[in-house]
Design a protein around this motif. Structure first.
Motif, PDB file in Angstrom:
ATOM      1  N   SER A  89       0.807  -1.225   0.000  1.00  0.00           N
ATOM      2  CA  SER A  89       0.000   0.000   0.000  1.00  0.00           C
ATOM      3  C   SER A  89       0.837   1.271   0.000  1.00  0.00           C
ATOM      4  O   SER A  89       0.311   2.361  -0.157  1.00  0.00           O
ATOM      5  N   LEU A  90       2.128   1.123   0.208  1.00  0.00           N
ATOM      6  CA  LEU A  90       2.994   2.303   0.307  1.00  0.00           C
ATOM      7  C   LEU A  90       3.188   2.981  -1.052  1.00  0.00           C
ATOM      8  O   LEU A  90       3.275   4.202  -1.138  1.00  0.00           O
ATOM      9  N   ALA A  91       3.264   2.175  -2.098  1.00  0.00           N
ATOM     10  CA  ALA A  91       3.570   2.734  -3.417  1.00  0.00           C
ATOM     11  C   ALA A  91       2.330   3.397  -4.015  1.00  0.00           C
ATOM     12  O   ALA A  91       1.221   2.912  -3.832  1.00  0.00           O
ATOM     13  N   PRO A  92       2.509   4.510  -4.730  1.00  0.00           N
ATOM     14  CA  PRO A  92       1.380   5.169  -5.368  1.00  0.00           C
ATOM     15  C   PRO A  92       0.744   4.254  -6.404  1.00  0.00           C
ATOM     16  O   PRO A  92       1.439   3.499  -7.072  1.00  0.00           O
ATOM     17  N   GLY A  93      -0.559   4.327  -6.497  1.00  0.00           N
ATOM     18  CA  GLY A  93      -1.242   3.575  -7.537  1.00  0.00           C
ATOM     19  C   GLY A  93      -1.713   2.197  -7.124  1.00  0.00           C
ATOM     20  O   GLY A  93      -2.308   1.481  -7.915  1.00  0.00           O
ATOM     21  N   LYS A  94      -1.423   1.817  -5.873  1.00  0.00           N
ATOM     22  CA  LYS A  94      -1.853   0.486  -5.432  1.00  0.00           C
ATOM     23  C   LYS A  94      -2.205   0.556  -3.968  1.00  0.00           C
ATOM     24  O   LYS A  94      -1.495   1.186  -3.206  1.00  0.00           O
ATOM     25  N   PHE A  95      -3.316  -0.060  -3.564  1.00  0.00           N
ATOM     26  CA  PHE A  95      -3.412  -0.319  -2.151  1.00  0.00           C
ATOM     27  C   PHE A  95      -4.367  -1.437  -1.826  1.00  0.00           C
ATOM     28  O   PHE A  95      -5.252  -1.753  -2.608  1.00  0.00           O
ATOM     29  N   VAL A  96      -4.125  -2.061  -0.696  1.00  0.00           N
ATOM     30  CA  VAL A  96      -4.930  -3.196  -0.288  1.00  0.00           C
ATOM     31  C   VAL A  96      -6.213  -2.647   0.306  1.00  0.00           C
ATOM     32  O   VAL A  96      -6.209  -2.007   1.348  1.00  0.00           O
TER      33      VAL A  96
END
Lengths: 207, 113
Positions: free
Chosen positions: A119-126
């Protein structure tokens, strides 16, 4: 069970040291007074807010941890730029997907850390964790077509695998690697897309 | 300017740029889930870069405090975005037209039958 509620088991030395260290860093002064007050505050915190008795040491493999941290930093930059490029190309709109990704580990700490890292990276999260079903629902941007979806799932699986490799034992890491490959293959062949309704009665909220 | 100043300047400016990207995305993007990406993620990276840029110019024992700020940002930001994201999804604040696939809704529907 009774042992867990005794104050002695709550105050684990490692946690105490960590809290005192945080206190010292917060104040930025390393003297005896801060040390004493830090220890007092740490004790109060540990006695009032006990953590689960089962703990696990993430610093067991410092070298692997550093490797994964570097991998995450590189991924952070890459994802940020990809995210930006994607919004610019779409003229300020976004094309996204919510995909299900199998969880590779069965240990709470590992799942939570891996979810955090993803979830830390932009464009993705759980978005949602189905703990009993062992599935994450991950929101991914920059997805336009079917192959993009598969690619996104692969990325999440790879990141998860890296985290498991860094913080879990060797057997678990190789089991996770195996599960990741299996999941990718099933995704490619489409076997996974219809099979998910099997345990459809669970709509759990674990986090 | 010394080398240290240049490094610091480079880090601070790039950090600020990432924050600008986040703000721009926040304004332009259509729905809560995508805005969350813009609001939380590039900003995390921006903050880390700015902290690094500041740390370069400070004495080590002040820089340790900055490391702590960075650490907590990295630990808390994803948790926050996950909770907000789930709440947004549950309350229907999602622009369905942006979603190519939504395997969670398929699943939830299957659960209800």
């Amino acid at each position: 069970m009774a042992k867990r509620t005794l104050p002695g088991t709550r105050v684990a030395p490692s946690l105490l040291i960590w809290l005192v260290l945080v206190w010292l860093l917060l104040w930025g002064t390393f003297d005896v007074a801060s040390l004493v007050y830090g220890t007092l505050v740490a004790l109060v915190v540990l006695v009032l807010f006990p953590l689960p008795s089962h703990r696990w040491n993430i610093f067991r493999r410092p070298l692997r941890l550093v490797t994964v941290a570097l991998y995450v930093v590189v991924d952070l930059f890459g994802s940020a730029l990809r995210f930006l490029a994607d919004i610019v190309r779409n003229g300020g709109s976004v094309s996204a997907a919510i995909v299900h990704v199998p969880v590779l580990s069965d240990v709470d700490h590992v799942i939570a850390s891996a979810a955090n890292v993803v979830s830390l990276a932009p464009g993705k999260f759980v978005l949602q964790i189905d703990r009993p079903g062992g599935i994450w629902y991950v929101y991914v941007t920059g997805v336009h077509t079917g192959p993009d979806v598969d690619k996104a799932v692969d990325d999440v699986l790879d990141m998860q695998r890296a985290v498991v490799w860094a913080v879990a034992g060797d057997e678990e890491a190789s089991a996770a690697a195996g599960r990741a490959e299996e999941a990718k293959r099933r995704r490619r062949t489409g076997a996974d897309r219809s099979g998910e309704a099997d345990h459809g009665d669970q709509e759990r909220e674990d986090r | 300017m010394s080398v240290r100043d240049w490094i610091s300047a480079g880090l601070l400016v790039s950090g600020a740029l990432f924050c600008v990207i986040g703000a721009w995305g926040m304004v332009r993007l259509p729905d809560t889930l995508s805005r969350l990406q813009a609001a939380t993620k590039p900003q995390t990276l921006g903050l880390l870069l700015i902290l690094a840029g500041t740390a370069v110019r400070l004495e080590p024992h002040y820089a340790a405090g900055l490391a702590l700020a960075g650490l907590f940002q990295v630990i808390t930001a994803p948790v926050l975005s996950q909770l907000m994201g789930r709440a947004a999804y549950r309350t229907g604040c999602v622009d369905r037209s942006t979603l190519v696939v939504d395997e969670l809704s398929q699943r939830l529907r299957a659960g209800r039958q």
